[in-house]
Design an enzyme around this catalytic site. Sequence first.
Site, PDB file in Angstrom:
ATOM      1  N   ASP A 270      -4.802   3.047  13.981  1.00  0.00           N
ATOM      2  CA  ASP A 270      -3.695   2.355  13.323  1.00  0.00           C
ATOM      3  C   ASP A 270      -3.304   3.063  12.035  1.00  0.00           C
ATOM      4  OD1 ASP A 270      -1.854   0.093  12.866  1.00  0.00           O
ATOM      5  OD2 ASP A 270      -3.198  -0.344  11.183  1.00  0.00           O
TER       6      ASP A 270
ATOM      7  N   SER B  10       0.802  -1.225   0.000  1.00  0.00           N
ATOM      8  CA  SER B  10       0.000   0.000   0.000  1.00  0.00           C
ATOM      9  C   SER B  10       0.834   1.273   0.000  1.00  0.00           C
ATOM     10  CB  SER B  10      -0.948   0.012   1.204  1.00  0.00           C
ATOM     11  OG  SER B  10      -0.220  -0.056   2.415  1.00  0.00           O
TER      12      SER B  10
ATOM     13  N   GLY C 244      -2.863  -5.166  10.015  1.00  0.00           N
ATOM     14  CA  GLY C 244      -2.923  -6.369   9.190  1.00  0.00           C
ATOM     15  C   GLY C 244      -1.619  -7.116   9.053  1.00  0.00           C
ATOM     16  N   TYR C 245      -0.644  -6.790   9.886  1.00  0.00           N
ATOM     17  CA  TYR C 245       0.726  -7.275   9.680  1.00  0.00           C
ATOM     18  C   TYR C 245       1.057  -8.597  10.363  1.00  0.00           C
ATOM     19  CZ  TYR C 245       3.121  -3.606   7.055  1.00  0.00           C
ATOM     20  OH  TYR C 245       3.572  -2.771   6.062  1.00  0.00           O
TER      21      TYR C 245
ATOM     22  N   GLU D 180      -0.030   9.712   5.936  1.00  0.00           N
ATOM     23  CA  GLU D 180       1.073   8.752   6.131  1.00  0.00           C
ATOM     24  C   GLU D 180       2.079   8.865   4.976  1.00  0.00           C
ATOM     25  OE1 GLU D 180      -0.227   4.724   6.598  1.00  0.00           O
ATOM     26  OE2 GLU D 180      -1.829   5.246   7.974  1.00  0.00           O
TER      27      GLU D 180
ATOM     28  N   HIS E 197       0.162   1.705  11.197  1.00  0.00           N
ATOM     29  CA  HIS E 197      -0.483   1.017  10.061  1.00  0.00           C
ATOM     30  C   HIS E 197      -0.001  -0.427   9.957  1.00  0.00           C
ATOM     31  CE1 HIS E 197      -2.300   1.696   5.778  1.00  0.00           C
ATOM     32  NE2 HIS E 197      -2.608   0.507   6.252  1.00  0.00           N
TER      33      HIS E 197
ATOM     34  N   ARG F 180      -8.365   3.104   6.542  1.00  0.00           N
ATOM     35  CA  ARG F 180      -7.575   4.128   5.875  1.00  0.00           C
ATOM     36  C   ARG F 180      -7.642   5.409   6.693  1.00  0.00           C
ATOM     37  NH1 ARG F 180      -5.502   0.506   3.768  1.00  0.00           N
ATOM     38  NH2 ARG F 180      -5.217   0.063   1.532  1.00  0.00           N
TER      39      ARG F 180
ATOM     40  N   THR G 270      -2.160  -6.504  -0.927  1.00  0.00           N
ATOM     41  CA  THR G 270      -3.001  -5.828   0.061  1.00  0.00           C
ATOM     42  C   THR G 270      -4.464  -6.024  -0.306  1.00  0.00           C
ATOM     43  OG1 THR G 270      -2.978  -3.759  -1.203  1.00  0.00           O
ATOM     44  CG2 THR G 270      -1.268  -4.041   0.472  1.00  0.00           C
TER      45      THR G 270
END
EC number: 1.1.1.290
Length: 378
Positions: free
Chosen positions: A232, A45, A257-258, A237, A254, A208, A66
Amino acid sequence: MKILVDENMPYARDLFSRLGEVTAVPGRPIPVAQLADADALMVRSVTKVNESLLAGKPIKFVGTATAGTDHVDEAWLKQAGIGFSAAPGCNAIAVVEYVFSSLLMLAERDGFSLHDRTVGIVGVGNVGRRLQARLEALGIKTLLCDPPRADRGDEGDFRSLDELVQHADILTFHTPLFKDGPYKTLHLADEKLIRSLKPGAILINACRGAVVDNTALLTCLNEGQKLSVVLDVWEGEPELNVELLTKVDIGTPHIAGYTLEGKARGTTQVFEAYSKFIGHEQHVALDTLLPAPEFGRITLHGPLDQPTLKRLVHLVYDVRRDDAPLRKVAGIPGEFDKLRKNYLERREWSSLYVICDDASAASLLCKLGFNAVHHPAR
């Protein structure tokens, strides 16, 4: 065949080397010179993919590992005849588990039971549906808002956003970013919405950054509005509003989702899509890539209550491990991306093998995504 892959895509070198010559490159910014003789580009992203990046380049396929695609100009790719694939749902489980980790931390800190709270879920796609299922498995009331799905007649008891704001104790956003159109989500949580939240509400944004108006949120917090906030994602960004970070309860770079599983799913999904695109279709079993989890197995005695669930969840992932590092380096150029690039390995709940002597606990843990079995006590 030359394939450029983001250097932070796990397993990308090994997988894509089956299809051609692989070069790993930074995602922000992409070294433009490398595009001059590349056939395919695999991004995350952080990379803006559009005409200015790819016009006149020989790229025939773009993949993004993503779920979201607002960083990709899909219309231009189609016009240019460039193949494209995303990885919908790849990190949905990870985001759900991030939300749970945050809520259980806040519940312990503030002394409340999630069973006494109503959770409003805005955006009921891959993340929202999974979040709803896990919350309802625990007997926690949910309210759903998703105008596009409601208008299509999708199954679900969809409510208006105003109704969620009025009745939800927890409001969590899981929408794409649409900057205009009938389903615009840019600043969906604007100053009016934020001021209308119930006193003591919890606001979560893990989709987002620009879905929540960061300036309006800071204004409300500075004026003393009683509100707990989990962010998050941030407007602008990799820059972020450092003052806002000091005001929120949980702030992370961010990384919702990691998980290792989520990243691996993203890579394998675009790998499979590209292999099909070039006529050499291949499939990858996720468990053949993942390492053994850190914890082998644990034993749980008795029923599953909220404190026990919190301990299990935080054994796998405690969101505070990502909050503290961001606060230390916020505002220093380049550090936001460094935290993401050098992210510590994080697993999903399914990596934890739980032996339960209580059948109901084992059943519930399985519904929540843990790898649980029932072995009666002797």
